[in-house]
Enzyme design. Structure first.
Site: not given
Ligand code: NAD
Ligand code: TYD
Length: 337
Positions: A334, A125, A154, A123, A60, A150, A80
């Protein structure tokens, strides 16, 4: 109608394409996807030969390919994105490039090609974090307060989408939805990571005290909401989309999965918390119900069990996904877990 779906090889995008072809067989879908680590054409193998479907591998952020691919398109549905908070904490640059710059490239091309509707998937968020004591929920009027790279990327993309409506008159709609779950979700996200770890005999990493709360939305309910926004949503408007249940914290989610799989709590491992971890999300979707006659239909407990069963029945799908580069990511996030 000719739909241009970005990110259609990812979790929600592939569920959306399967949903759309089933419910609108007269339409044609172009799936435009770069096939990053999160894109998987296996998700779409049941429809890959359908005459209603075309796949284009593209980025994109690349104006030339985007413009060429958009010719004759009526509607863009833009999924996307780089979508995982933990990866955004490790490497934020890719999030700005894809989520902000990529969205701007798409908006320009949509304007140039005169598409009838640009629908942007966002989102909850972007609204930040609620406390466990808060009684209010996020609504379309809540001020933006993104707290992770993130969420910030957005939020940036949402602002651009609205700016193209106000400045250039591009017909747009936005949905801000809560955490989705269901088939084909990449096992970096909490629910599929928990399920697949347990199916491999590994423990489930729970961040911090595990008392973080998410608003769980079954992916098919989300797809139906997008369908209704495309049919009945008003240009320039935002619609919040959330799940059926009340608050469920992460520890309860894991305990439910342990119960379904007949495992005990020794399979929980508390690990270092995520920096800037948002405590709670909760979405008020009453505008979407009132204006579009939408509400979630999939109960969390029942569809969590069905989702567990899906991962049990599709071991080849996630074992493939969890090999190779996934292991490097897992070890970095982790330790050697
Ligand atoms: P995903 O990570 O599973 O899939 C993303 C898809 O986008 C992949 O197929 C990937 O190959 C493609 N992609 C990434 N960069 C690209 C680029 N530069 N050009 C073309 N394609 C590219 O994501 P998802 O969970 O399906 O989320 C889809 C959308 O929904 C995202 O915009 C995300 O922010 C939003 N969202 C997701 C959730 C959730 O719970 N998963 C919740 C709210 C909003
Ligand atoms: P995630 O699926 O990454 O979605 P998001 O952070 O975008 O809401 O995480 C959902 C919740 O689960 C979040 O509170 C972080 C937590 N979590 C863990 O406790 N352990 C994990 O290994 C992961 C990936 C998430």
């Amino acid at each position: 109608m000719k739909l241009f779906v970005t990110g259609g090889a990812g979790f929600i995008g592939s569920n959306f394409i399967l949903y759309w072809i089933k419910n609108h067989p007269e339409d044609h879908i172009i799936n435009f996807d770069k096939l990053t680590y999160a894109g998987n054409l296996e998700n779409l193998k049941d429809i890959e030969d359908s005459s209603s479907y075309t796949f284009i591998r593209g980025d994109i952020r690349d104006p030339k390919t985007v413009e060429q691919s958009l010719k004759g398109v009526d509607t863009v549905v833009h999924f996307a994105a780089e979508s995982h908070v933990d990866r955004s904490i490790m490497e934020p640059a890719a999030f700005v490039e894809t989520n902000v710059s990529g969205t701007q490239v798409l908006l320009d091309a949509a304007l140039k090609e005169g598409v009838g509707r640009f629908h942007h998937i966002s989102t909850d968020e972007v609204f930040g974090s609620l406390t466990l004591e808060d009684t209010s929920k996020f609504t379309e009027m809540t001020a933006y307060n993104p707290r992770s790279p993130y969420a910030a990327s957005k939020a940036g993309s949402d602002h651009l989408v609205r700016a193209y409506y106000t400045t250039y008159g591009l017909p747009i709609t936005i949905t801000n939805c809560s955490n989705n779950f269901g088939p084909y979700q990449f096992p970096e996200k909490f629910i599929p990571l928990a399920i697949t770890n347990l199916l491999e005999g590994k423990k489930v990493p729970v961040y911090g005290d595990g008392l973080y709360v998410r608003d769980w939305l079954y992916v098919e309910d989300h797809c139906r909401a997008i369908d209704l926004v495309l049919q009945k949503g008003k240009s320039g408007e935002t619609y919040c989309v959330g799940g059926m249940g009340g608050d469920v914290n992460n520890l309860s989610v894991v305990k439910k999965i342990l119960d379904i799989l007949g495992e005990d709590e020794s399979m929980i491992e508390f690990v270092k918390d995520r920096p800037g971890h948002d405590r709670r999300y909760a979405v008020d979707w009453s505008k979407t119900r009132e204006e579009l006659d939408w509400e979630p239909e999939h109960d969390f407990d029942e569809w969590l069990s069905k989702t567990v069963a899906w991962y049990q029945d599709h071991k080849d799908w996630w074992k493939d996904v969890k090999s190779g580069a996934y292991q490097d990511y897992y070890n970095k996030q982790y330790g050697n877990g």
